[in-house]
Design a protein around this motif. Sequence first.
Motif, PDB file in Angstrom:
ATOM      1  N   TYR A 187     -69.505 -25.522 -12.967  1.00  0.00           N
ATOM      2  CA  TYR A 187     -70.604 -26.254 -13.606  1.00  0.00           C
ATOM      3  C   TYR A 187     -70.581 -25.934 -15.093  1.00  0.00           C
ATOM      4  N   PHE A 188     -70.831 -26.946 -15.936  1.00  0.00           N
ATOM      5  CA  PHE A 188     -70.703 -26.797 -17.382  1.00  0.00           C
ATOM      6  C   PHE A 188     -71.983 -27.272 -18.071  1.00  0.00           C
ATOM      7  N   ASN A 189     -72.356 -26.564 -19.160  1.00  0.00           N
ATOM      8  CA  ASN A 189     -73.502 -26.998 -19.951  1.00  0.00           C
ATOM      9  C   ASN A 189     -73.055 -28.013 -20.998  1.00  0.00           C
ATOM     10  N   ASN A 190     -73.986 -28.425 -21.854  1.00  0.00           N
ATOM     11  CA  ASN A 190     -73.674 -29.459 -22.850  1.00  0.00           C
ATOM     12  C   ASN A 190     -72.637 -29.009 -23.871  1.00  0.00           C
ATOM     13  N   ALA A 191     -72.472 -27.685 -24.022  1.00  0.00           N
ATOM     14  CA  ALA A 191     -71.485 -27.154 -24.955  1.00  0.00           C
ATOM     15  C   ALA A 191     -70.113 -26.981 -24.306  1.00  0.00           C
ATOM     16  N   GLY A 192     -69.992 -27.388 -23.043  1.00  0.00           N
ATOM     17  CA  GLY A 192     -68.714 -27.255 -22.350  1.00  0.00           C
ATOM     18  C   GLY A 192     -68.449 -25.868 -21.821  1.00  0.00           C
ATOM     19  N   GLN A 193     -69.489 -25.029 -21.743  1.00  0.00           N
ATOM     20  CA  GLN A 193     -69.338 -23.663 -21.236  1.00  0.00           C
ATOM     21  C   GLN A 193     -69.713 -23.614 -19.759  1.00  0.00           C
ATOM     22  N   THR A 194     -69.014 -22.766 -19.017  1.00  0.00           N
ATOM     23  CA  THR A 194     -69.316 -22.630 -17.593  1.00  0.00           C
ATOM     24  C   THR A 194     -70.644 -21.900 -17.411  1.00  0.00           C
ATOM     25  N   VAL A 195     -71.424 -22.362 -16.444  1.00  0.00           N
ATOM     26  CA  VAL A 195     -72.728 -21.778 -16.171  1.00  0.00           C
ATOM     27  C   VAL A 195     -72.926 -21.672 -14.658  1.00  0.00           C
ATOM     28  N   ILE A 212     -63.281 -18.467   1.485  1.00  0.00           N
ATOM     29  CA  ILE A 212     -62.482 -19.275   0.566  1.00  0.00           C
ATOM     30  C   ILE A 212     -63.060 -19.282  -0.843  1.00  0.00           C
ATOM     31  N   LEU A 213     -64.330 -18.935  -1.015  1.00  0.00           N
ATOM     32  CA  LEU A 213     -64.944 -19.018  -2.338  1.00  0.00           C
ATOM     33  C   LEU A 213     -64.251 -18.153  -3.395  1.00  0.00           C
ATOM     34  N   PRO A 214     -63.849 -16.911  -3.106  1.00  0.00           N
ATOM     35  CA  PRO A 214     -63.109 -16.161  -4.126  1.00  0.00           C
ATOM     36  C   PRO A 214     -61.798 -16.834  -4.529  1.00  0.00           C
ATOM     37  N   VAL A 215     -61.164 -17.533  -3.603  1.00  0.00           N
ATOM     38  CA  VAL A 215     -59.942 -18.268  -3.925  1.00  0.00           C
ATOM     39  C   VAL A 215     -60.274 -19.438  -4.843  1.00  0.00           C
ATOM     40  N   ALA A 216     -61.374 -20.130  -4.549  1.00  0.00           N
ATOM     41  CA  ALA A 216     -61.807 -21.229  -5.413  1.00  0.00           C
ATOM     42  C   ALA A 216     -62.123 -20.723  -6.814  1.00  0.00           C
ATOM     43  N   ARG A 217     -62.732 -19.545  -6.883  1.00  0.00           N
ATOM     44  CA  ARG A 217     -63.042 -18.970  -8.188  1.00  0.00           C
ATOM     45  C   ARG A 217     -61.757 -18.670  -8.967  1.00  0.00           C
ATOM     46  N   GLU A 218     -60.770 -18.070  -8.296  1.00  0.00           N
ATOM     47  CA  GLU A 218     -59.516 -17.758  -8.985  1.00  0.00           C
ATOM     48  C   GLU A 218     -58.764 -19.034  -9.363  1.00  0.00           C
ATOM     49  N   ALA A 219     -58.885 -20.069  -8.539  1.00  0.00           N
ATOM     50  CA  ALA A 219     -58.239 -21.347  -8.864  1.00  0.00           C
ATOM     51  C   ALA A 219     -58.760 -21.885 -10.187  1.00  0.00           C
ATOM     52  N   HIS A 220     -60.018 -21.601 -10.520  1.00  0.00           N
ATOM     53  CA  HIS A 220     -60.594 -21.989 -11.804  1.00  0.00           C
ATOM     54  C   HIS A 220     -60.262 -20.975 -12.899  1.00  0.00           C
ATOM     55  N   GLU A 221     -60.294 -19.687 -12.569  1.00  0.00           N
ATOM     56  CA  GLU A 221     -60.085 -18.648 -13.575  1.00  0.00           C
ATOM     57  C   GLU A 221     -58.676 -18.654 -14.143  1.00  0.00           C
ATOM     58  N   ARG A 222     -57.720 -19.171 -13.395  1.00  0.00           N
ATOM     59  CA  ARG A 222     -56.344 -19.240 -13.873  1.00  0.00           C
ATOM     60  C   ARG A 222     -56.126 -20.414 -14.826  1.00  0.00           C
ATOM     61  N   LEU A 223     -57.198 -21.124 -15.146  1.00  0.00           N
ATOM     62  CA  LEU A 223     -57.114 -22.290 -16.017  1.00  0.00           C
ATOM     63  C   LEU A 223     -58.057 -22.133 -17.204  1.00  0.00           C
ATOM     64  N   GLN A 224     -57.716 -22.806 -18.296  1.00  0.00           N
ATOM     65  CA  GLN A 224     -58.570 -22.871 -19.476  1.00  0.00           C
ATOM     66  C   GLN A 224     -59.113 -24.285 -19.585  1.00  0.00           C
ATOM     67  N   PHE A 225     -60.427 -24.430 -19.556  1.00  0.00           N
ATOM     68  CA  PHE A 225     -61.048 -25.752 -19.575  1.00  0.00           C
ATOM     69  C   PHE A 225     -61.397 -26.133 -21.015  1.00  0.00           C
ATOM     70  N   SER A 226     -61.142 -27.378 -21.363  1.00  0.00           N
ATOM     71  CA  SER A 226     -61.420 -27.860 -22.713  1.00  0.00           C
ATOM     72  C   SER A 226     -61.860 -29.325 -22.664  1.00  0.00           C
TER      73      SER A 226
END
Length: 379
Positions: free
Chosen positions: A193-201, A304-318
Motif C-alpha cells: 500500500y502506498f501513500n500520495n508520496a509513493g511511500q509504502t505504508v 505465505i505472507l513473509p514470502v509475499a513481503r520478501e517478494a516486494h522487499e527485493r524490488l525498488q518501487f518508483s
Amino acid sequence: MMIFPPREILTALTYVAIGARVFAYGPPGHEIVGAIADKVIANTPAAKEIYALTDGITLERASIIADEIKAWDKNGGADPNAFPHYPDHPKIDHQLREFWRANPPTEDQASPIPSHHWFHYTDVPVLNPHKYSDGKTGRSQWDVVHMIAYCVDVLRGEVPENNPRKITKPVAVILLTHYVGDIHQPLHVGADYFNNAGQTVDPDKGQPGTEDEGGNTVFLHLFRTPLPGVNQRGLKFHGFWDNEAVLMNLPQSFSSLSKEESYQENKRAIHKLADQLAKQEPQNWRQPEGLGLTGYAESWADEILPVAREAHERLQFSRMHETVDLNRVVISGIARERPMPDHVPYADWSAKIVRAELHKAGWRLADLLMRAVGSTALP
C-alpha cells in the motif's frame, strides 16, 4: 468489512505466449498442483468419492475451471455452447452456471452479492510482519481464506448445498482445486500500500494508502529476461508470479515446434514434474495437530505472507501514482529488481519459491480433500 471488486486476471483462458511457445489451454501452475494431488490420492478410498463428485474430471483438469468461467462474464453463461462449456458433464456444467449467476462480476465495492473474482485472493499489507488475523485491511468474508473454509464446510455438510453462493459439493471440489493453488501464490495473499508520496505504508497502523492489487498494476523490471522471448516492457509484477516463475521450472520448447507440439510437450513436462513432486513428501507441509480443516487456509495465508513481503522487499518501487482501473482508484508504477546480499537474481529466487509452493499445494490439496470427503488423512 472491506469488499473488493474483481481482478481482470484471465490467465486460464490462454497460456502465456513466450516466443513460439503459445499455450491456449490453461495455466500450468494450477495444473501442476492438481496433477500432484491426483497422484497422491490415487488408489485411496477417498479418491473414488472425490472423482464421483467431479463426474470423473481429474483434479488437474478441475484446477483451471474457476478461471475458465470468467469467460462467462461477457455473456452471463447464457450461451450453452460458448467457451467454456462442459458437455460431457452436463450436471456439473449446470451447477457451475448456477454458481456464476449467484456470484456475478460487479464493480460495486459495497455489493452484498459477491463477485466470484473476489474469491481468489486476499490483500494483506506486507510492510510490517503480519498475520491474517492481525488487521482488517485487504481481508473480507469473500476472500480466498474464507472461501476455502466455506467450500470445506459444504463438503462436510456443515453448509447445505442449497446455499446462497450455489456451491454444491461438486463445485466445492472444483473450486478448492483452484483456490488451494491461489493461496500458495504470494501475491494472491499479500499486497503493498502506498501513500500520495509513493511511500509504502501500513493501513492497519493508521497510515492511509492505496494498494497495488497484489502487483497487478505494477510493471516489473528485472536484471535479466526470465525466459527467452519475454518482453520486459509489458511484464506485470503479479503476472510474472502467475506465469514466468512457474514456466522457469519447466523445460523450454524449441521454436521450431508448432503450437500443438509445444502444448503436448508442455503437458508432458507438467506430468513429469508432478510425478516427481508427488513421490517426494514436501518439507513442512503438514498443519499443526488439532487445527480444524476450516483453519487450514488462514494457516497457509500466515505462512505465505513473509514470502509475499520478501517478494516486494527485493524490488525498488518508483513512479507510484494513483490511477483508475474499472472505476476503482489503484496505485500503479514500476518495480525494479534490487541487488541483494545473497546475489541471487529475482527470477531464480522466485522460481525456486514457486516450485516449493506448488509442491506443498499439491500435497495439501490432496490431504484437504481426503479429510473433507472421506474423513481420512494422508499417512
